[in-house]
Write an enzyme that holds these catalytic residues in place. Structure first.
Site, PDB file in Angstrom:
ATOM      1  N   ARG A  28     -22.718   6.404 -72.105  1.00 34.99           N
ATOM      2  CA  ARG A  28     -22.788   5.486 -70.964  1.00 34.99           C
ATOM      3  C   ARG A  28     -24.170   4.861 -70.828  1.00 34.99           C
ATOM      4  NH1 ARG A  28     -23.236   6.940 -65.624  1.00 34.99           N
ATOM      5  NH2 ARG A  28     -22.558   9.069 -66.049  1.00 34.99           N
ATOM      6  N   TYR A  45     -14.209 -20.280 -64.399  1.00 37.42           N
ATOM      7  CA  TYR A  45     -13.060 -19.453 -64.745  1.00 37.42           C
ATOM      8  C   TYR A  45     -12.467 -18.892 -63.453  1.00 37.42           C
ATOM      9  CZ  TYR A  45     -10.620 -15.225 -66.289  1.00 37.42           C
ATOM     10  OH  TYR A  45      -9.698 -14.218 -66.475  1.00 37.42           O
ATOM     11  N   ASP A  63     -22.441 -19.875 -67.850  1.00 36.03           N
ATOM     12  CA  ASP A  63     -21.354 -19.298 -68.632  1.00 36.03           C
ATOM     13  C   ASP A  63     -21.207 -20.163 -69.880  1.00 36.03           C
ATOM     14  OD1 ASP A  63     -18.896 -18.555 -69.758  1.00 36.03           O
ATOM     15  OD2 ASP A  63     -18.061 -17.983 -67.819  1.00 36.03           O
ATOM     16  N   LYS A  68     -13.607 -13.979 -76.261  1.00 36.83           N
ATOM     17  CA  LYS A  68     -13.183 -15.281 -76.755  1.00 36.83           C
ATOM     18  C   LYS A  68     -13.790 -15.574 -78.129  1.00 36.83           C
ATOM     19  CE  LYS A  68     -11.263 -15.615 -72.635  1.00 36.83           C
ATOM     20  NZ  LYS A  68     -11.854 -14.580 -71.787  1.00 36.83           N
TER      21      LYS A  68
END
Length: 404
Positions: free
Chosen positions: A71, A125, A190, A215
């Protein structure tokens, strides 16, 4: 790995995509990057380990020496972060389990300093829009046009957020002008649609660059991930948020993303060439009302149909009707029903997300094959202009080709 080594010898995006994050492999006797799936690591010096953990908690700096815990960090994920930072020409990058986890971490990092106000430019988005509007993380958002950003900034403004080209209309923003309007407030861009192949937002003054790595960075529709490219100071804060909240990227995903980067320039340029060709054909097609294709280029095309867009979705056979984008195969979807359904209808409309808009992610198939599929899908419901007028649809003399 020294962040300046590759940049000093190879600044081309094409070369960086292949070699960044892999500089030490030859010394390790390896050619392909290894996958480290460990969740924990042995340490026989608990006092030294405690000191390293304390140092990380205080500064967020990645610990030197062997890994501590999955983590906190992972060697395979770190390779992807190094590579993406070099592609975006930033000091650092911090990877997360998804693009939304990455955006959430940015907001939480700023909230921790008492800054909860965000100025944002639509469209974004759909889930990014919802996260800001719903105040799920305690954010307060002011939506502004690019020209109104400076006036919307307040003393408690955490950041300004924009997506360019935007999802799903492909609208473009002058990032340099916007960065200047932000003053000392960080600009978050973005860059999912453009990728560092087409633009590097930090060269225009952005401080934070966000990617849904799911993506184009992954590029094959088989991995979820998100990443923020930024300076080292902000990266340290993001690492602390990631450790505390647990939104870590899985090592296998890190490996797939690093592999995806190696072909990113080739994929983006090939798909962009097909997209530009299809956009031009759609713009000349009487069955299409309007086409959106950015001046920057890219592999995304949006268009509004005269016929029922849902019928087009139902009739494609080669192109896959599905959410997401950036894969080697072409995808098409109806934003008002899917990706932006969560955005209120009036806000969708004001941002240019019409009920007739379709968003297509162009892949690596043959352009002629893609056009034949679009042609037959658009031809499925031959609606006469008189019927369109009865439905209240404006029918122009010819299609409009918009540089969104």
């Amino acid at each position: 790995m020294d962040a300046d080594t590759t940049n000093a010898t190879a600044r081309s995006v094409d070369t960086l995509a292949v070699h960044a994050g892999r500089e030490d492999l030859a010394a390790l006797g390896l050619h392909a990057p290894p996958i480290d799936l460990s969740t924990t690591y042995p340490s026989y010096d608990s006092r030294a380990e405690a000191a390293r953990i304390d140092a990380f908690a205080a500064t967020g700096e990645a610990p030197e020496g062997p890994p501590v815990y999955g983590r906190l960090g992972n060697p395979t994920v770190a390779r992807f972060e190094t590579a993406l930072a070099r592609l975006e020409d930033t000091e650092a990058a911090v990877a997360f389990a998804s693009g939304m986890a990455a955006l959430s971490a940015v907001l939480l990092a700023q909230h921790a300093t008492g800054l909860r106000h965000v100025v944002a430019v639509r469209p974004l988005y759909g889930c990014s829009d919802h996260l800001l509007t719903a105040g799920l993380l305690g954010s307060e958002v002011t939506w502004a046009d690019p020209e109104g950003v400076a006036a919307a900034i307040r003393p408690d403004t955490a950041l300004v957020m924009v997506e360019s080209p935007a999802n799903p209309t492909l609208a473009e923003v002058d990032l340099a002008a916007l960065a200047e309007a932000c003053g000392t407030v960080p600009l978050l861009v973005d860059n999912t649609f453009a990728t560092p192949v087409l633009q590097r937002p930090v060269h225009s003054g952005a401080r934070l660059v966000l990617h849904s790595a799911t993506k184009y960075l992954g590029g094959h529709g088989d991995v979820l991930g998100g990443v923020v490219a930024c300076d080292e100071a902000f990266a340290r804060r993001l690492r602390q948020i990631r450790f505390a909240t647990g939104g870590v990227l899985h090592p296998l995903a890190g490996y797939l993303l690093l592999r995806g980067l190696s072909t990113l320039p080739v994929r983006v340029r090939a798909a962009s060439a097909s997209a530009a060709s299809l956009a031009a054909r759609l713009a000349a097609d009487p069955r299409v009302l309007r086409v959106h294709y950015p001046k920057l280029g890219g592999a995304m095309v949006a268009f509004e149909t005269r016929t029922d867009p849902h019928e087009v979705i139902a009739r494609v056979r080669l192109i896959t009707p599905a959410v997401s984008l950036g894969s080697v195969d072409s995808l098409i979807q109806h934003p008002a029903s899917i990706s932006h359904r969560i955005v209120p209808e009036d806000d969708r409309a004001s941002a240019g997300v019409s009920e007739r808009l379709l968003r297509m992610s162009v892949g690596l198939e043959d352009t002629e094959d893609l056009w034949r599929d679009l042609d037959q899908a658009l031809d499925g419901e031959r609606v006469r202009p008189t019927r369109l007028l009865e439905q209240g649809v404006q029918v122009p003399d010819r299609a409009e080709f918009a540089d969104a």
